[in-house]
Design an enzyme around this catalytic site. Structure first.
Site, PDB file in Angstrom:
ATOM      1  N   SER A   1       6.354 -12.735  -4.621  1.00 38.74           N
ATOM      2  CA  SER A   1       5.884 -12.012  -5.529  1.00 38.74           C
ATOM      3  C   SER A   1       5.865 -12.709  -6.994  1.00 38.74           C
ATOM      4  CB  SER A   1       6.360 -10.705  -5.883  1.00 38.74           C
ATOM      5  OG  SER A   1       5.697  -9.961  -6.764  1.00 38.74           O
TER       6      SER A   1
ATOM      7  N   GLY B   1      -7.014 -12.388   2.085  1.00 38.54           N
ATOM      8  CA  GLY B   1      -8.411 -12.592   2.355  1.00 38.54           C
ATOM      9  C   GLY B   1      -9.144 -12.235   3.563  1.00 38.54           C
TER      10      GLY B   1
ATOM     11  N   ALA C   1       7.119  -3.346  -1.384  1.00 43.99           N
ATOM     12  CA  ALA C   1       8.333  -3.729  -1.384  1.00 43.99           C
ATOM     13  C   ALA C   1       9.503  -2.750  -1.956  1.00 43.99           C
ATOM     14  CB  ALA C   1       8.358  -4.966  -2.144  1.00 43.99           C
TER      15      ALA C   1
ATOM     16  N   LEU D   1       1.003  -1.180  -0.155  1.00 47.06           N
ATOM     17  CA  LEU D   1      -0.003  -0.049  -0.191  1.00 47.06           C
ATOM     18  C   LEU D   1       0.817   1.196   0.094  1.00 47.06           C
ATOM     19  CD1 LEU D   1      -3.188   0.682   0.122  1.00 47.06           C
ATOM     20  CD2 LEU D   1      -2.653   1.299   2.493  1.00 47.06           C
TER      21      LEU D   1
END
Length: 347
Positions: free
Chosen positions: A175, A297, A86, A64
């Site tokens: 990632s 989630g 990151a 974010l």
């Protein structure tokens, strides 16, 4: 409450534009002390993990605030900790746009950002300027142009530069948006990477007289055998924590939705079953020896409590925050606090 009315308008904008606008609005609210006033009324549930006392177990996941430009404002929302990045040693633009896609019917996102950031030196300057006390970790990765055989140099570079300014560092080897990065989860590369970083950690601890824990962030798409290999290496090298999980290459439950075929990592509600499964498997291998940070989630207090019951010690939010707004943080902390009081028989 306000976010409920803003979200329909924000979702009409291109996702990265909405993201930037939201963060800039957050900075404006912070300047007028609205966030600080809210924080004074915020519930707390202190939790000690890795030798660090977290005000509450609900954190912000990396992604974010990639460059650490909004740390004070985000801490003001009531998170027990935040993770920025990151970050890579050198600045890089990431993948071409568009690179974020909404799947609102599934309350999910797909992103292929590609570690876009302004570089570790820029982030260090932001860390020096922050004013709000709070737990801040940094997620580190390798530059796109760095070959796998030299990836350890990028992680070591970032770790050394960040060491004296952060509370923990997360090694991002999962990632899906940097080619070949997930190969670093294999024993061939991971054993060497952890050996080098732990050697650096010991040296830097002597130099700065503080210990900065190392976390490892893993993918949700691993087999049980791969999870066991990672857990074994983490135990051997005494890694302080594992973050489970990153975004997924799977499209399970979203296959027929618009944007589902876009390349990138899936996050949001469809990820929760995968996150839960990985947390359970990790805990079966690790027990209580290495704490687990669960992310993926989480949209409610019930989700967070389920992951904690499965073995996680802390949780992190990202996509749930985008769909539910800042009140989600408070709602989860309140739920976890009440759950603990119920378990302890407190009326």
């Amino acid at each position: 409450m306000i976010y409920r009315y803003l979200r329909p308008w924000l979702f009409k904008l291109e996702p990265e534009t909405a993201h930037a606008l939201t963060l800039n609005c957050l900075k404006w609210f912070y300047c007028y002390w609205l966030i600080n006033r809210r924080l004074q009324r915020f519930p707390q549930k202190p939790t000690v993990v890795f030798g660090i006392e977290f005000p509450n177990p609900v954190g912000l996941a990396a992604g974010l605030d990639k460059n650490g430009e909004y740390m004070d404002e985000l801490l003001g929302l009531g998170f027990g900790f935040i993770e920025v990045g990151a970050v890579t040693p050198k600045p890089q633009p990431g993948n071409s746009k568009p690179r974020i896609f909404r799947l609102p019917q599934a309350r999910a996102l797909i992103n292929r950002m590609g570690f876009n950031n302004l570089g570790v030196d820029y982030l260090v300057e932001q860390l020096k300027r922050r004013k709000v006390k709070g737990i801040v970790g940094v997620n580190i990765g390798k530059n796109l142009t760095t070959p796998l055989e030299k990836a350890h140099e990028d992680y070591q570079n970032c770790f050394e530069k960040l060491y004296s300014y952060v509370d923990y560092v997360t090694i991002n080897i999962s990632s899906p948006n940097t080619p070949e990065l997930r190969q670093l989860q294999s024993e061939r590369y991971l054993a060497d990477l952890l050996t080098r970083l732990k050697e650096d950690q010991r040296r830097l601890e002597d130099q700065y007289h503080k210990r900065v824990p190392l976390f490892l962030k893993i993918a949700p798409d691993l087999t049980p055998e791969e999870i066991q290999t990672i857990a074994t290496l983490a135990l051997q090298h005494r890694i302080e924590g594992i973050v489970a999980t990153n975004t997924s290459c799977s499209r399970q439950g979203t296959e027929k939705l618009p944007n589902a075929n876009e390349a990138g990592g899936l996050s949001g509600k469809p990820l929760f079953p995968m996150t839960l499964q990985v947390v359970k498997q990790l805990h079966s291998f690790l027990g209580d020896e290495i704490p687990i940070v669960a992310v993926g989630g989480i949209f409610s207090g019930e989700n967070a409590q389920t992951l904690i019951n499965a073995g996680a010690r802390l949780v992190q939010l990202y996509t749930g925050l985008i769909y539910e707004g800042p009140e989600l943080v408070k709602n989860i902390v309140e739920f976890l606090t009440l759950s603990r009081q119920t378990r302890e028989g407190i009326n």
